[in-house]
Design a protein around this motif. Structure first.
Motif, mmCIF file in Angstrom:
data_model
loop_
_atom_site.group_PDB
_atom_site.id
_atom_site.type_symbol
_atom_site.label_atom_id
_atom_site.label_comp_id
_atom_site.label_asym_id
_atom_site.label_seq_id
_atom_site.Cartn_x
_atom_site.Cartn_y
_atom_site.Cartn_z
ATOM 1 N N SER A 33 0.825 -1.211 0.000
ATOM 2 C CA SER A 33 0.000 0.000 0.000
ATOM 3 C C SER A 33 0.860 1.262 0.000
ATOM 4 O O SER A 33 0.573 2.215 -0.740
ATOM 5 C CB SER A 33 -0.925 0.015 1.225
ATOM 6 N N ILE A 34 1.897 1.284 0.824
ATOM 7 C CA ILE A 34 2.760 2.471 0.877
ATOM 8 C C ILE A 34 3.459 2.664 -0.461
ATOM 9 O O ILE A 34 3.630 3.790 -0.938
ATOM 10 C CB ILE A 34 3.791 2.344 2.017
ATOM 11 N N GLY A 35 3.858 1.566 -1.099
ATOM 12 C CA GLY A 35 4.480 1.657 -2.413
ATOM 13 C C GLY A 35 3.523 2.201 -3.451
ATOM 14 O O GLY A 35 3.902 3.012 -4.304
ATOM 15 N N GLN A 36 2.266 1.751 -3.407
ATOM 16 C CA GLN A 36 1.274 2.258 -4.358
ATOM 17 C C GLN A 36 1.049 3.750 -4.154
ATOM 18 O O GLN A 36 0.917 4.508 -5.116
ATOM 19 C CB GLN A 36 -0.042 1.500 -4.206
ATOM 20 N N ILE A 37 1.002 4.167 -2.897
ATOM 21 C CA ILE A 37 0.853 5.599 -2.614
ATOM 22 C C ILE A 37 2.000 6.377 -3.251
ATOM 23 O O ILE A 37 1.789 7.365 -3.968
ATOM 24 C CB ILE A 37 0.825 5.857 -1.098
ATOM 25 N N ALA A 38 3.226 5.920 -3.000
ATOM 26 C CA ALA A 38 4.400 6.618 -3.531
ATOM 27 C C ALA A 38 4.366 6.689 -5.050
ATOM 28 O O ALA A 38 4.734 7.703 -5.650
ATOM 29 C CB ALA A 38 5.674 5.932 -3.054
ATOM 30 N N SER A 39 3.897 5.612 -5.692
ATOM 31 C CA SER A 39 3.884 5.576 -7.157
ATOM 32 C C SER A 39 2.932 6.603 -7.747
ATOM 33 O O SER A 39 3.043 6.957 -8.923
ATOM 34 C CB SER A 39 3.497 4.174 -7.647
ATOM 35 N N GLU A 40 1.992 7.089 -6.937
ATOM 36 C CA GLU A 40 1.046 8.089 -7.421
ATOM 37 C C GLU A 40 1.438 9.503 -6.999
ATOM 38 O O GLU A 40 0.691 10.463 -7.220
ATOM 39 C CB GLU A 40 -0.360 7.738 -6.950
ATOM 40 N N TYR A 41 2.599 9.644 -6.386
ATOM 41 C CA TYR A 41 3.140 10.954 -6.017
ATOM 42 C C TYR A 41 4.528 11.159 -6.618
ATOM 43 O O TYR A 41 5.349 11.879 -6.067
ATOM 44 C CB TYR A 41 3.216 11.087 -4.490
ATOM 45 N N LEU A 42 4.772 10.550 -7.764
ATOM 46 C CA LEU A 42 6.097 10.649 -8.365
ATOM 47 C C LEU A 42 6.450 12.060 -8.842
ATOM 48 O O LEU A 42 7.616 12.453 -8.755
ATOM 49 C CB LEU A 42 6.225 9.632 -9.494
ATOM 50 N N PRO A 43 5.496 12.856 -9.355
ATOM 51 C CA PRO A 43 5.865 14.242 -9.652
ATOM 52 C C PRO A 43 6.371 14.974 -8.413
ATOM 53 O O PRO A 43 7.345 15.733 -8.477
ATOM 54 C CB PRO A 43 4.563 14.851 -10.170
ATOM 55 N N ASP A 44 5.734 14.722 -7.287
ATOM 56 C CA ASP A 44 6.125 15.349 -6.027
ATOM 57 C C ASP A 44 7.496 14.843 -5.579
ATOM 58 O O ASP A 44 8.347 15.614 -5.116
ATOM 59 C CB ASP A 44 5.076 15.055 -4.947
ATOM 60 N N GLY A 49 11.716 0.284 -0.704
ATOM 61 C CA GLY A 49 12.441 -0.594 -1.610
ATOM 62 C C GLY A 49 12.840 -1.925 -1.016
ATOM 63 O O GLY A 49 13.263 -2.831 -1.749
ATOM 64 N N GLN A 50 12.690 -2.095 0.290
ATOM 65 C CA GLN A 50 13.098 -3.345 0.934
ATOM 66 C C GLN A 50 12.023 -4.431 0.859
ATOM 67 O O GLN A 50 12.266 -5.560 1.286
ATOM 68 C CB GLN A 50 13.485 -3.076 2.392
ATOM 69 N N ASP A 51 10.884 -4.101 0.330
ATOM 70 C CA ASP A 51 9.818 -5.088 0.148
ATOM 71 C C ASP A 51 9.562 -5.276 -1.341
ATOM 72 O O ASP A 51 9.465 -4.295 -2.085
ATOM 73 C CB ASP A 51 8.529 -4.614 0.827
ATOM 74 N N PRO A 52 9.438 -6.514 -1.816
ATOM 75 C CA PRO A 52 9.240 -6.741 -3.252
ATOM 76 C C PRO A 52 8.056 -5.986 -3.844
ATOM 77 O O PRO A 52 8.164 -5.401 -4.925
ATOM 78 C CB PRO A 52 9.042 -8.257 -3.341
ATOM 79 N N GLN A 53 6.919 -5.994 -3.167
ATOM 80 C CA GLN A 53 5.741 -5.334 -3.728
ATOM 81 C C GLN A 53 5.865 -3.814 -3.680
ATOM 82 O O GLN A 53 5.466 -3.115 -4.622
ATOM 83 C CB GLN A 53 4.482 -5.786 -2.987
ATOM 84 N N GLY A 54 6.410 -3.308 -2.586
ATOM 85 C CA GLY A 54 6.624 -1.867 -2.498
ATOM 86 C C GLY A 54 7.620 -1.395 -3.535
ATOM 87 O O GLY A 54 7.411 -0.388 -4.223
ATOM 88 N N TYR A 55 8.717 -2.144 -3.675
ATOM 89 C CA TYR A 55 9.744 -1.822 -4.667
ATOM 90 C C TYR A 55 9.147 -1.815 -6.069
ATOM 91 O O TYR A 55 9.367 -0.886 -6.852
ATOM 92 C CB TYR A 55 10.872 -2.850 -4.577
#
Length: 765
Positions: A496-507, A559-565
């Motif tokens: 979930s945290i990885g998905q959040i980050a992927s939608e704030y890449l411009p930021d 990055g330490q979790d496969p799905q988050g990475y």
């Protein structure tokens, strides 16, 4: 329906109404199409900025949706009126025919007033001269038969008329403003839903210990069939009432109260819980006064003991019914406020653990995962389906600033950093520990920060980030940066945290530049630098203001979790490719270009993208070669899975998020070619990941961080070259060289900077 009303019925007004509604349906169909094509689609394609990005765009989307709902409601009303009109005409004809047949037998039907009627036999002289009396007896039978026939016709007409009135009023009452999306193929279908709701509510009102297995089956089947039906859901829920709703599930789930059901139907409790929860969620969207009262009552009962044995609080029961469905946002928000008041009470303002389950306590959750004793677990799961309510909830204060507290503590800070989570076990009776509470927290954060339900990808209808969402993401980044263990110690939250980050890449990419977004007044160079960054990473809506140091430490943890990475790495590559397409577009106005020199633009995009990938790779390296001992191929497998998740829509929906601004229109044929430039690069990324995930052959970048730079260079070079070729730029080779060189430097900078700002986090391998 009385005799005179039906016998002398004039259907002109009803005929006119049916015709008028038919015409309205046709007009609304045209308006619906115009609203979708001219308003909705145009709004999704437009470039919005500031408040307009999440207010105006969302308003237009809702307005266009109202035309669709208006068409749906008008269609349903027309069908109900048509069915009712046709039936009443049929009953009118049947009544007329019956009276005519009576006349042939010398029978007269007389209006007796108050809607009643009398059937009378005409007196003839020859009847009295018949010594056998057979003629008189035969006449009485004819009287009785005609009376019964007419009464049957009137009863059916009354039912037709009354059910039409009931369902029409129910449909109209669904919303105080706007239109209902309740759709029915005919009057009988809607009427049957209402009738079934009344019957099932009557069963659910029984004392749970008196509920038979057969009645359980009826409830289970009925709720499963009708849980998405708006009329049924509202009728069932309000007829049952808030108190009985809670008592029903509390009793069914408690084996001490319902031993027969537990013995005979325990394996079906999950289905009943799901169907009941979905029914209540559907009902919560209704605006009827009765439903509003039900919501108030449920919240009021939240901190009170409920159930036959008074062994649960209302919040514990209701929260477990919130695990599925889309509940009304306002209800979820107010429920959450009062739940946290109770949380403060039971934990002494968060100083100790609350909701610790004892072995004798029944399981309120039967859908898998935790047992449901902690009401926050189920509520957070519900919030993951209610983005707007989730955003409001996490930004609310758990402990407000007052005389006793120098600093306010938000719900996010309390739950993510400070709460003493109760030890939970799984509801499968295995006795194994459950992490559902924190995992549901992560899912709720995903919904709150992204603006769409957890587990889904953003769509064209997802509004750009608003101030509350951006603020929450800033807090997430800062919190995990401050203590990586808040995420790495609970790695199941990383998807979930990885998905959040992927939608704030411009930021995130803006932060990677390390340019101050607030230059001092009069600092022309600083302002010019920030203006260039905003053009380099154009964004709709509110942009989170992030610190480069915190972003690096945050990405290292993700990055330490496969799905988050995988979520961030695939997203970043997609975003990088889209940026190349955007800035290499020859039709992009000069005023929107960050540099007059295209080389500087390409190098900046490649470098900052490389920094993100380099930092993520450091996290992957830490997990694979460090103490965590994760497997390198797990990371490749997670990357490859994104191809399946996208289901043929490679290049859309990931990394770009809701803040991305698409390229301006280009010549015929070129737009499609540009759109496939990123897709081609992602296809190669997925192909490489699939190959690496199948075996241990080849380079394992998790064990040698610098090996990851080779892939980083390859994908960046390909994205730049493909974009240049799509636009027929004469210097495609130069573009790919610029991208290759700068992406490599950025990747190395990402790693070295992480070692600089997080020496205590990076294992020296």
């Amino acid at each position: 329906m009385n005799f005179n009303a039906l016998y002398h019925a004039n259907f002109k007004l009803l005929d006119d109404a049916v015709t008028d509604w038919s015409t309205l349906v046709k007009h609304l169909a045209d308006l619906k199409k115009d609203a979708e094509d001219s308003l909705h689609k145009a709004a999704n394609k437009a470039e919005w900025a500031g408040v307009n990005a999440h207010v105006s765009k969302q308003f237009i989307g809702k307005t266009a949706g109202e035309f669709g709902d208006a068409h749906t409601q008008a269609t349903t009303i027309h069908k109900i009126l048509l069915d009712t009109r046709n039936e009443l005409k049929s009953f009118h004809q049947q009544l007329t025919d019956a009276v005519s047949r009576g006349r042939e037998k010398n029978l007269t039907v007389v209006d007796a007033g108050d809607g009643k009627f009398t059937v009378m036999g005409n007196t003839r002289p020859d009847w009295s001269s018949d010594p056998s009396g057979k003629t008189s007896a035969t006449n009485q039978k004819d009287v009785d038969d005609l009376r019964d026939e007419i009464q049957g016709i009137l009863s059916k007409a009354t039912e037709s008329d009354s059910t039409a009135k009931t369902v029409l009023m129910a449909i109209v009452d669904q919303t105080q403003m706007g239109f209902s999306d309740a759709s029915y193929k005919d009057r009988d279908t809607a009427a049957e839903a209402v009738k079934e709701a009344d019957e099932l509510a009557k069963l659910a009102k029984k004392d749970p210990d008196d509920l038979t297995v057969k009645e359980f089956d009826l409830l289970n089947a009925g709720l499963k069939k009708y849980h998405d039906d708006p009329l049924f859901a509202e009728r069932f829920t309000t007829k049952l009432g808030a108190k009985k709703t809670l008592e029903f599930w509390a009793g069914v789930a408690d084996p001490m109260v319902s031993p027969d059901l537990t013995r005979e139907r325990r394996d079906q409790f999950d289905e009943l819980q799901k169907s009941l929860g979905l029914t209540l969620a559907t009902a919560s969207q209704s605006d009827t006064p009765a439903m509003a009262q039900w919501k108030r009552d449920v919240i009021e009962l939240g901190d009170q003991e409920v159930g036959t044995r008074r062994n649960f609080l209302g919040f514990q029961v209701m929260s477990n019914l919130m695990r599925v469905g889309d509940y009304d946002d306002a209800f979820m928000a107010e429920y959450g406020k009062q739940l946290m008041v109770t949380e403060r009470k039971y934990t002494s303002d968060g100083k100790h653990t609350g909701w610790q389950q004892l072995p004798v306590n029944p399981y309120l959750n039967r859908m898998g995962g935790d047992t449901g004793w902690d009401p926050l677990s189920g509520y957070l799961k519900g919030l993951s389906n209610s983005p707007a309510a989730a955003t409001e909830f996490f930004n609310d204060d758990f402990i407000p600033k007052d005389d006793d507290h120098k600093h306010a503590v938000s719900n996010f800070k309390y739950l993510f950093e400070e709460r003493h989570w109760p030890e939970e076990i799984k509801s499968d009776f295995s006795g194994d520990a459950s992490d559902d509470g924190r995992n549901n927290l992560a899912s709720a954060l995903e919904a709150a920060a992204t603006g769409h339900p957890a587990g889904e990808l953003p769509t064209d209808d997802t509004p750009a980030h608003n101030a509350g969402q951006a603020k929450l993401f800033e807090n997430i980044v800062s919190s995990i940066s401050d203590d990586n263990g808040r995420l790495t110690d609970h790695s199941y939250m990383s998807d979930s945290i990885g998905q959040i980050a992927s939608e704030y890449l411009p930021d995130i990419d803006r932060a990677a530049t390390d340019v101050d977004p607030h230059p001092e007044k009069g600092d022309a160079d600083g302002q010019a630098a920030w203006d260039r960054i905003q053009k380099l990473y154009p964004a709709q809506g509110e942009v989170a203001e992030l610190d480069r140091r915190e972003v690096s430490r945050f990405l290292f943890a993700v990055g330490q979790d496969p799905q988050g990475y995988a979520a961030v790495e695939v997203g970043q590559k997609n975003y990088m490719g889209k940026l190349m397409e955007y800035h290499l577009n020859p039709d992009l106005p000069e005023s929107e270009r960050p540099h007059h020199d295209l080389e500087l633009t390409v190098r900046d995009i490649a470098r900052h993208s490389g920094q993100v990938s380099g930092t993520l790779a450091m996290g992957r390296n830490e997990a694979v070669a460090g103490p965590a001992d994760a497997k390198d191929k797990d990371f490749d497998h997670s990357v490859a899975q994104w191809k399946n998740l996208l289901s043929g829509t490679v290049g859309t929906g990931i990394g770009v998020g809701t803040s991305y601004i698409a390229s301006p229109a280009v010549g015929a044929g070129v737009g499609g070619a540009a759109g496939t430039a990123t897709s081609m690069m992602l296809e190669e990324l997925f192909k490489d990941a699939e190959g690496s995930a199948k075996d241990n052959a080849g380079n394992q970048m998790g064990k040698d961080w610098q090996l990851g730079n080779e892939n980083n260079i390859k994908y960046t070079r390909k994205a730049a070259f493909n974009a240049a070729r799509a636009y027929h730029l004469p210097h495609g080779d130069d573009v790919s060289t610029w991208a290759e060189d700068s992406s490599s430097k950025g990747y190395m900078e990402g790693g070295s900077y992480m070692r600089q700002v997080g020496p205590e986090l990076v294992t020296d391998i």
